[in-house]
Design a protein around this motif. Structure first.
Motif, PDB file in Angstrom:
ATOM      1  N   GLY A  60       9.998   1.513  -9.714  1.00 29.59           N
ATOM      2  CA  GLY A  60      10.652   2.381  -8.654  1.00 29.59           C
ATOM      3  C   GLY A  60      11.661   1.573  -7.734  1.00 29.59           C
ATOM      4  O   GLY A  60      11.930   0.654  -7.692  1.00 29.59           O
ATOM      5  N   PRO A  61      12.526   2.692  -7.210  1.00 27.79           N
ATOM      6  CA  PRO A  61      12.435   4.104  -7.225  1.00 27.79           C
ATOM      7  C   PRO A  61      12.909   4.650  -8.541  1.00 27.79           C
ATOM      8  O   PRO A  61      13.641   3.875  -9.423  1.00 27.79           O
ATOM      9  N   ILE A  62      12.869   6.117  -8.674  1.00 34.64           N
ATOM     10  CA  ILE A  62      13.495   6.773  -9.512  1.00 34.64           C
ATOM     11  C   ILE A  62      14.939   7.260  -9.049  1.00 34.64           C
ATOM     12  O   ILE A  62      14.912   7.773  -7.960  1.00 34.64           O
ATOM     13  N   VAL A  63      15.946   6.995  -9.900  1.00 34.91           N
ATOM     14  CA  VAL A  63      17.315   7.084  -9.290  1.00 34.91           C
ATOM     15  C   VAL A  63      18.013   8.410 -10.256  1.00 34.91           C
ATOM     16  O   VAL A  63      17.854   8.213 -11.548  1.00 34.91           O
ATOM     17  N   ASP A  64      18.534   9.235  -9.574  1.00 34.47           N
ATOM     18  CA  ASP A  64      19.307  10.563 -10.296  1.00 34.47           C
ATOM     19  C   ASP A  64      18.357  11.076 -11.376  1.00 34.47           C
ATOM     20  O   ASP A  64      18.640  11.741 -12.203  1.00 34.47           O
ATOM     21  N   GLY A  65      17.138  11.060 -11.093  1.00 37.21           N
ATOM     22  CA  GLY A  65      16.124  11.827 -11.939  1.00 37.21           C
ATOM     23  C   GLY A  65      15.828  11.185 -13.186  1.00 37.21           C
ATOM     24  O   GLY A  65      14.959  11.927 -14.039  1.00 37.21           O
ATOM     25  N   SER A  66      16.758  10.345 -13.863  1.00 38.83           N
ATOM     26  CA  SER A  66      16.427   9.844 -15.216  1.00 38.83           C
ATOM     27  C   SER A  66      16.542   8.333 -15.217  1.00 38.83           C
ATOM     28  O   SER A  66      16.450   7.653 -16.438  1.00 38.83           O
ATOM     29  N   LYS A  67      16.764   7.739 -14.193  1.00 38.42           N
ATOM     30  CA  LYS A  67      16.436   6.195 -14.205  1.00 38.42           C
ATOM     31  C   LYS A  67      15.426   5.332 -13.400  1.00 38.42           C
ATOM     32  O   LYS A  67      15.187   6.215 -12.308  1.00 38.42           O
ATOM     33  N   LEU A  68      14.704   4.704 -14.220  1.00 39.06           N
ATOM     34  CA  LEU A  68      13.745   4.030 -13.145  1.00 39.06           C
ATOM     35  C   LEU A  68      14.018   2.434 -13.020  1.00 39.06           C
ATOM     36  O   LEU A  68      14.363   1.691 -13.951  1.00 39.06           O
TER      37      LEU A  68
END
Length: 163
Positions: A60-68
């Motif tokens: 984490g974090p999750i970025v832009d809904g599709s990147k971890l």
């Protein structure tokens, strides 16, 4: 005869639904975000012997809904610390360049397997990476199978507990 052709068409159509490619979303990883601590055991490239070192991992974090974002730490070898980003494809069938081969999910566990063609120790190889999460445990195992070989061997494996 037409009945048999119709029946075969229906059976083939139904069978195709069973073979749909698995998909994954970054949001499915939310329960597993946070800090993990444990060990990394790897097979040394030159000697072939297993070596185990202390390791940490932060998901984490999750970025832009599709990147971890994944931060790997090595307390005894901090110069090897690093950060990686797992980019999930728009259709959810790839993470970075790795194809999502399978996914299993229960109320308490989550496992997914990634596969790719690549190189290991200068040889063409099939690479398989298995992520397994439970409430308090996490493992990530990287397995290699060289071209022409029947079996995979474990190149490295993280074994961790939640901090």
């Amino acid at each position: 005869m037409r009945y048999i052709l119709l029946l075969l068409t229906v059976l083939i159509t139904l069978a195709s639904f069973d073979h749909q490619a698995p998909t994954i979303k970054a949001s499915e990883l939310k329960p597993w975000l946070g800090n993990w601590k444990g060990t990394l055991t790897y097979k040394d490239y030159s000697s072939g012997k297993p070596t185990t070192i202390n390791a940490t991992m932060k998901f984490g974090p999750i970025v832009d809904g599709s990147k971890l974002v994944v931060a790997e730490g090595y307390p005894d070898e901090p110069s090897h610390d690093g950060t990686d980003t797992l980019q999930i494809s728009a259709d959810g069938t790839y993470i970075n360049d790795n194809k999502l081969a399978s996914k299993k999910k229960t109320a308490d566990t989550f496992q997914f397997v990634l596969e790719n063609e690549g190189e290991d120790a200068g040889q063409k190889a099939e690479i398989r990476i298995t992520y397994s999460f439970s409430k308090s445990r996490f493992t990530r195992k990287k397995e290699i199978r060289y071209r022409g070989q029947a079996d995979y061997f474990v190149r490295n494996e993280y074994k961790m507990v939640r901090q």
